[in-house]
Scaffold this motif. Sequence first.
Motif, mmCIF file in Angstrom:
data_model
loop_
_atom_site.group_PDB
_atom_site.id
_atom_site.type_symbol
_atom_site.label_atom_id
_atom_site.label_comp_id
_atom_site.label_asym_id
_atom_site.label_seq_id
_atom_site.Cartn_x
_atom_site.Cartn_y
_atom_site.Cartn_z
ATOM 1 N N MET A 26 8.619 -8.781 -26.443
ATOM 2 C CA MET A 26 9.813 -8.794 -25.602
ATOM 3 C C MET A 26 10.677 -9.995 -25.981
ATOM 4 O O MET A 26 11.906 -9.887 -26.051
ATOM 5 C CB MET A 26 9.423 -8.847 -24.119
ATOM 6 C CG MET A 26 10.607 -8.808 -23.185
ATOM 7 S SD MET A 26 11.675 -7.358 -23.391
ATOM 8 C CE MET A 26 10.626 -6.085 -22.752
ATOM 9 N N MET A 87 16.366 5.773 -22.300
ATOM 10 C CA MET A 87 15.528 4.620 -21.952
ATOM 11 C C MET A 87 15.829 3.449 -22.879
ATOM 12 O O MET A 87 15.829 2.282 -22.446
ATOM 13 C CB MET A 87 14.052 4.992 -22.010
ATOM 14 C CG MET A 87 13.630 5.854 -20.855
ATOM 15 S SD MET A 87 11.848 6.179 -20.939
ATOM 16 C CE MET A 87 11.700 7.426 -19.688
ATOM 17 N N LEU A 91 17.046 -0.122 -21.676
ATOM 18 C CA LEU A 91 16.331 -1.338 -22.087
ATOM 19 C C LEU A 91 17.300 -2.339 -22.708
ATOM 20 O O LEU A 91 17.243 -3.535 -22.411
ATOM 21 C CB LEU A 91 15.210 -0.995 -23.065
ATOM 22 C CG LEU A 91 14.399 -2.172 -23.599
ATOM 23 C CD1 LEU A 91 13.713 -2.936 -22.471
ATOM 24 C CD2 LEU A 91 13.372 -1.678 -24.613
ATOM 25 N N ILE A 95 17.969 -6.022 -21.240
ATOM 26 C CA ILE A 95 17.792 -7.234 -22.046
ATOM 27 C C ILE A 95 19.076 -8.049 -22.067
ATOM 28 O O ILE A 95 19.042 -9.284 -21.921
ATOM 29 C CB ILE A 95 17.305 -6.881 -23.464
ATOM 30 C CG1 ILE A 95 15.869 -6.338 -23.403
ATOM 31 C CG2 ILE A 95 17.371 -8.103 -24.380
ATOM 32 C CD1 ILE A 95 15.364 -5.757 -24.713
#
Length: 133
Positions: A26, A87, A91, A95
Amino acid sequence: MSKRIGLANMEFVRRNEVMTMAEKSMKEMQREVDAYISQFKEGYFSPLAMLARMTEEVGELAREVNHYYGEKPKKTSEEERTMEQEMGDLLFVLICFANSLNINLDEAHDLVMEKFRTRDRDRWTKKVEGEEA
């Protein structure tokens, strides 16, 4: 073009290239998005604009879920999109939102998992070993 997600072994295959989850953390995703956004003078959107974008992306994901699992099939004229794409869009915006507020998503994840392990530990019925759902 192979597209397979094996969650059991956390392996991603895309365009015949194998990438394990450990190869892109991540933190690395946050750095990658920041490097992308940093090349533009405009930079990150304001928190309110970011929330609006996130809401828009959630709506697009909801539309795809409705097409696949709901009662509303796509019109033949509608663009072919996938839940994976939606998705991914969500995401990316998440972020961006985290980066714009200097939030480390690894730490945010750890905080929420600790909350679920403590506050919600008895909320659902746990499986017995060997028992199928």
